[in-house]
Design an enzyme around this catalytic site. Structure first.
Site, PDB file in Angstrom:
ATOM      1  N   ASP A  85      19.210  21.477  34.360  1.00 17.03           N
ATOM      2  CA  ASP A  85      20.432  22.105  33.970  1.00 17.03           C
ATOM      3  C   ASP A  85      21.273  22.871  35.819  1.00 17.03           C
ATOM      4  O   ASP A  85      19.794  22.330  36.353  1.00 17.03           O
ATOM      5  CB  ASP A  85      20.135  22.884  33.238  1.00 17.03           C
ATOM      6  CG  ASP A  85      21.850  23.673  32.176  1.00 17.03           C
ATOM      7  OD1 ASP A  85      22.654  23.621  33.003  1.00 17.03           O
ATOM      8  OD2 ASP A  85      21.355  24.052  31.105  1.00 17.03           O
ATOM      9  N   ASP A 163      21.195  17.203  26.293  1.00 22.43           N
ATOM     10  CA  ASP A 163      20.614  18.062  25.855  1.00 22.43           C
ATOM     11  C   ASP A 163      21.183  18.100  24.239  1.00 22.43           C
ATOM     12  O   ASP A 163      22.732  17.790  24.135  1.00 22.43           O
ATOM     13  CB  ASP A 163      21.133  19.454  26.768  1.00 22.43           C
ATOM     14  CG  ASP A 163      19.292  20.272  25.969  1.00 22.43           C
ATOM     15  OD1 ASP A 163      18.840  19.622  24.871  1.00 22.43           O
ATOM     16  OD2 ASP A 163      18.918  20.456  27.054  1.00 22.43           O
ATOM     17  N   ASP A 224      10.165  22.889  24.479  1.00 21.21           N
ATOM     18  CA  ASP A 224      10.010  22.468  25.763  1.00 21.21           C
ATOM     19  C   ASP A 224       8.490  22.479  26.409  1.00 21.21           C
ATOM     20  O   ASP A 224       7.928  24.038  25.562  1.00 21.21           O
ATOM     21  CB  ASP A 224      10.455  23.226  27.394  1.00 21.21           C
ATOM     22  CG  ASP A 224      12.418  23.003  27.249  1.00 21.21           C
ATOM     23  OD1 ASP A 224      12.153  22.211  26.378  1.00 21.21           O
ATOM     24  OD2 ASP A 224      13.262  23.856  27.155  1.00 21.21           O
TER      25      ASP A 224
END
Length: 265
Positions: A85, A163, A224
């Site tokens: 990102d 995502d 994560d």
């Protein structure tokens, strides 16, 4: 969902055992993909003035490409250098396309991809099935899927991690298969990593692993990884407890992604 850290000793889970299954028919990732991804270590550090060595920029990914190609990692199979990102500009261009931040990626993504290819490596990039990425950058809503897939292909990207922040379950059920079709329609071989199951709890009945194997090469099942041993063990425990479901889902071209590669130096 994010992942990544420079590898040295790979933690292999039962979830990536090879079995005979029907896979996404793009010929890619017949073995589990290996490489390096920025998120776990570098997060969304965009302050290149104060932290030039660690900010999300083309320099960081060039440096990591040099390490993989010059320090022996490529020969061990670590060929992907993956952007996560916070790489993009906050605005799309006049044609409605995603664009990299011009200060941090002055050469553009295609030039970076060619840098990888010249060294026998592959470039991965990050997108998000939603209005915004998890970091607040432009996402890929349903009406932008085709143009974003073509943009990635034009840039000669080799893998997309997709995502799911800022989207709901209905949009995800439409968007993840649509992106698979859009990537294949570009004619460029682009490995497809889906975060869809992680947003649905990772397990049936909400997650259909047969469908996932038909549209994705790789998928995130769980949260994560964080920079702690407790985080590593929580992922290990979850995969162990659910291996009866996860192991049959994996095989050539379709893999569970436990979000970890461990380094021991």
């Amino acid at each position: 969902m994010r992942n990544g850290r420079m590898p040295s000793a790979l933690l292999v889970l039962a979830s990536v055992l090879t079995v005979t299954t029907v896979a996404l028919d793009n010929g890619l990732m017949r073995t589990p993909p290996m490489g390096w991804l920025a998120w776990e270590r570098f997060r969304c550090d965009i302050d290149c003035e104060q932290d030039p060595k660690n900010c999300i920029s083309e320099k960081l990914f060039i440096d990591m490409a040099d390490r993989l190609s010059e320090d022996g990692w490529r020969e061990l199979g670590y060929v992907y250098v993956n952007i996560d990102d916070c790489w993009s500009s906050m605005e799309r261009d006049k044609q409605g396309r995603l664009q990299p931040d011009p200060k941090r990626f002055p050469g553009g993504i295609q030039k970076l991809a060619r840098y990888m290819h010249d060294r026998g490596l592959k470039l991965g990039i990050y997108g998000d099935m939603g209005t915004h990425t998890c970091g607040g950058y432009p996402g890929t809503p349903l009406d932008k899927i085709k143009i974003d897939a073509q943009t990635f292909a034009d840039w000669e990207v080799d893998m997309l991690k997709f995502d799911g922040c800022y989207s709901n379950s209905i949009e995800q059920a439409q968007g993840y298969p649509l992106m698979s079709k859009a990537l294949n329609a570009t004619g460029r071989p682009i490995g497809y990593s889906c975060s869809w199951p992680a947003y649905q709890g990772g397990l049936p009945p909400k997650v259909n692993y047969t469908q996932l194997g038909e549209i994705c090469n790789l998928w995130r099942n769980y949260g994560d990884i964080q920079d702690s041993w407790d985080s590593v063990m929580s992922i290990v425990d979850w995969f162990f407890e659910n291996q009866d479901v996860l192991t049959p889902a994996a095989g050539p071209g379709r893999w569970n992604d436990p979000d970890m590669v461990i380094i021991i130096i």
